[in-house]
Design a protein around this motif. Structure first.
Motif, PDB file in Angstrom:
ATOM      1  N   LYS A  78       0.840  -1.196   0.000  1.00  0.00           N
ATOM      2  CA  LYS A  78       0.000   0.000   0.000  1.00  0.00           C
ATOM      3  C   LYS A  78       0.880   1.252   0.000  1.00  0.00           C
ATOM      4  CE  LYS A  78      -3.794  -2.504   1.231  1.00  0.00           C
ATOM      5  NZ  LYS A  78      -4.927  -2.711   0.428  1.00  0.00           N
TER       6      LYS A  78
ATOM      7  N   ASP B  49      -9.145   1.816  -2.976  1.00  0.00           N
ATOM      8  CA  ASP B  49      -8.994   0.996  -4.176  1.00  0.00           C
ATOM      9  C   ASP B  49      -8.650   1.845  -5.387  1.00  0.00           C
ATOM     10  OD1 ASP B  49      -8.858  -1.241  -5.661  1.00  0.00           O
ATOM     11  OD2 ASP B  49     -10.983  -1.280  -6.138  1.00  0.00           O
ATOM     12  N   SER B  50      -7.891   1.237  -6.277  1.00  0.00           N
ATOM     13  CA  SER B  50      -7.471   1.926  -7.481  1.00  0.00           C
ATOM     14  C   SER B  50      -8.615   1.953  -8.498  1.00  0.00           C
ATOM     15  CB  SER B  50      -6.287   1.195  -8.076  1.00  0.00           C
ATOM     16  OG  SER B  50      -6.673  -0.149  -8.328  1.00  0.00           O
TER      17      SER B  50
ATOM     18  N   CYS C 236      -6.988  -3.233  -6.348  1.00  0.00           N
ATOM     19  CA  CYS C 236      -6.326  -3.082  -5.058  1.00  0.00           C
ATOM     20  C   CYS C 236      -7.093  -3.566  -3.843  1.00  0.00           C
ATOM     21  CB  CYS C 236      -5.921  -1.626  -4.885  1.00  0.00           C
ATOM     22  SG  CYS C 236      -4.700  -1.403  -3.620  1.00  0.00           S
TER      23      CYS C 236
ATOM     24  N   CYS D  37      -2.529   1.815  -5.624  1.00  0.00           N
ATOM     25  CA  CYS D  37      -3.264   1.708  -4.363  1.00  0.00           C
ATOM     26  C   CYS D  37      -2.969   2.937  -3.546  1.00  0.00           C
ATOM     27  CB  CYS D  37      -2.825   0.467  -3.587  1.00  0.00           C
ATOM     28  SG  CYS D  37      -3.310  -1.060  -4.366  1.00  0.00           S
TER      29      CYS D  37
END
Ligand SMILES: *[C@@H]1O[C@H](CO)[C@@H](O)[C@H](O)[C@H]1NC(C)=O
Ligand SMILES: *[C@@H]1O[C@H](CO)[C@@H](O)[C@H](O)[C@H]1NC(C)=O
Length: 554
Positions: A46, A546-547, A552, A541
């Protein structure tokens, strides 16, 4: 009942004995299949992958405007991912960079080949999938979408009273049509006698290898490192699912590479490729054949799988024009495009032209003016599609008529009938009239009327339907369509961006055609565009958020 049945099948397969029956059964209901047990995903470090936006984002004059041709799985997913990417950029620079997304769909519904119908055309009955019937656990996007949009997933509506393999002349293999502890053991014994131990075991092993490779397509680290693919060739080789799988036929792959026995290959495996892609093992590449066997954790969305695509489309806040056929795409001097539809001449005045087009339909089957292709840097090769007849019928009968299959009237016909073309190819006997027949549940609880779904390559006359049932059907619905590409051996594909600003989402289709891979094609196309526009890559990320590409979160 159905749940118990699947549970029982799971128990059996866990013992490793009757794996193949669950494989066969679970294969039985989808036009656009996919994968097996979800492998574990590597964790993403992360915070480490945050893309510095491109310098030119600040200089962007006005929000980008995007046109999407087709509101099927890939078109809807493109709208969805694009909006997410736009939001990431907006959150970071505090300025709207993505304007209107306009989707044009020739049909009057969202979902494309994923669509449902009601028995008797009456919405009080249970909706029946006409096209893509199931997806599987390994289909991460579809599973995530169902969760995100609060859609209920259900066990696929399988016939639970046995499976038979029909070769046009006789049943080569059938499981019991009544379920009990003893019948399952009898099934196991008869299956082992016919197919042995090693064929199902080896098949399962090969499917696991496939799914492990497939899982990389969602792995953020891998995506961040690889970036957006610039061709399907590149995409397929990176995934380890390239030439090795697409340049040999399923039959050769199963027999020589996986090392299964001929009966297994020509009956169980071909039964699956015929129901999934309407293709024999001698006529489908190894990837299509393998995907047909990857059926672990099959599910469907209550009310219809199209609800996923409808939700994606709504989430993207796209303007959707249904019943609108795109008839021309006109490139402009400044690199943008105008779109002409059958409802208006030019959709956009030039100030509102489109900065990017996502063409999310098969190019050659589209009635669009083909003049544009003179500007393609590489032509889109013609792609053949399987022309499938889907015949849905209602009946009060719980099983097919034994007489139809030349059997004594006391025989109980299994509720799932798969087929093989092998006997007919070898002995010159008539091939099966159909690809598969499956008895579904009741049209409405307690109605005493069942739905039967038949896939065939030809039109089935009324008289054949009555003979099959042993009575006149209570309801008939016929649908003919180009259900999926012919998955012929190949090492080359259509360009993913045939000209600058035009993404071709159907380029992935001849690699493999499933609802899930359509969403992957869309994600990758969006990745190419947002990388170019904003410098936004894949697999980002942002501190646990979340991407945009959905790679992610777990
Ligand atoms: C445009 O095309 C679609 C799909 O072929 C059709 O359903 C619709 O009626 C057409 N509309 C007009 C105004 O011609
Ligand atoms: C999700 O769906 C269920 C059942 O349809 C409903 O009860 C619930 O309120 C929904 N939740 C959200 C967040 O929409």
């Amino acid at each position: 009942m159905s749940t118990n049945f699947l549970k029982r099948m799971n128990q059996i397969s866990r013992t490793g004995l009757l794996l193949f029956i669950s494989i066969t059964l679970l294969s039985a209901y989808f036009l656009f299949p996919s994968s097996h047990k979800t492998p574990s995903f590597p964790t993403f470090p992360k915070d480490e992958y945050v893309y510095p936006l491109a310098q030119h984002v600040q200089e962007q004059q006005r929000p980008k405007r995007v046109g999407i041709v087709g509101a099927g799985a890939s078109g809807s997913a493109a709208a969805f991912f694009l909006r997410r990417a736009g939001k990431v950029v907006k959150d970071r620079i505090g300025k709207e960079v993505l304007g209107e997304i306009v989707v044009f769909e020739k049909e009057d519904y969202v979902g494309g080949r994923s669509t449902t119908v009601f028995p008797h055309s009456d919405p009080r009955y249970r909706p029946i999938e006409l096209g893509a019937s199931i997806f599987v656990e390994a289909n991460r996007h579809l599973v995530k979408a169902a969760k995100k949009f609060n859609l209920t997933t259900i066990d696929p509506d399988f016939g639970e009273a046995g499976v038979g393999i029909w070769d046009g002349t006789q049943f080569l293999y059938t499981t019991s049509t009544k379920q009990s502890y003893f019948s399952s053991w009898l099934d196991t014994i008869s299956a082992i006698r016919r197919y042995g131990f090693s064929s199902p075991y080896r098949t399962d092993k090969s499917v696991k290898v496939l799914l492990k490779k497939f899982a990389n397509l969602y792995n953020p680290l891998w995506l961040a490192e690889k970036g957006a693919p610039s061709s399907i060739e590149d995409f397929a080789e990176r995934a380890g699912l390239g030439k090795e799988y697409t340049t040999r036929w399923g039959e050769e792959y199963a027999l020589k590479v996986v090392g299964v026995g001929e009966k297994w290959e020509s009956e169980i495996w071909e039964g699956s490729t015929r129901v999934n892609y309407a293709s024999d093992m001698s006529d489908i590449h190894a990837l299509g054949a393998s995907v047909s066997m990857a059926t672990g954790g099959a599910m469907a969305v209550q009310g219809g799988n199209w609800r996923i695509f409808q939700s994606m489309s709504e989430d993207s806040k796209a303007t959707v024009h249904l019943g609108t056929q795109v008839v021309d795409i006109i490139p402009l001097q400044d690199g943008r495009f105008d779109i002409v539809t059958n409802t208006t001449d030019i959709v956009s005045a030039s100030s509102e032209s489109f900065d990017q087009i996502f063409f999310a339909a098969p190019w050659h089957s589209s009635p669009i003016n083909k003049d544009l292709q003179s500007q393609f840097h590489e032509p889109i090769p013609t792609q053949k599609y399987v022309h499938l007849h889907v015949t849905l019928i209602g009946t009060t009968r719980r099983h097919a008529s034994p007489e139809f299959f030349g059997l004594p009237s006391t025989t109980t016909i299994p509720s799932t009938i798969l087929t093989t073309g092998h006997t007919s190819r070898n002995d010159n006997t008539p091939p099966p009239l159909f690809q598969s027949i499956t008895w579904h549940g009741e049209t409405a609880p307690g109605s005493g009327e069942y739905v039967v779904k038949i896939f065939s390559l030809t039109y089935l006359k009324e008289s054949i339907l009555s003979e099959l049932l042993g009575e006149e059907p209570t309801w008939v619905l016929r649908k003919e369509w180009d259900s999926y590409p012919k998955l012929k051996v190949t090492a080359t594909y259509a360009p993913v961006e045939p000209m600058r600003g035009l993404q071709y989402l159907a380029a992935l289709e001849p690699w493999v055609s499933t609802m899930e891979t359509q969403t992957i094609s869309a994600r990758d196309a969006v990745a190419r565009v947002v990388e170019d526009w904003w410098g936004l890559g894949m697999g980002e990320c942002r501190g646990g958020v979340d991407s945009w590409d959905w790679s992610c979160d777990p």
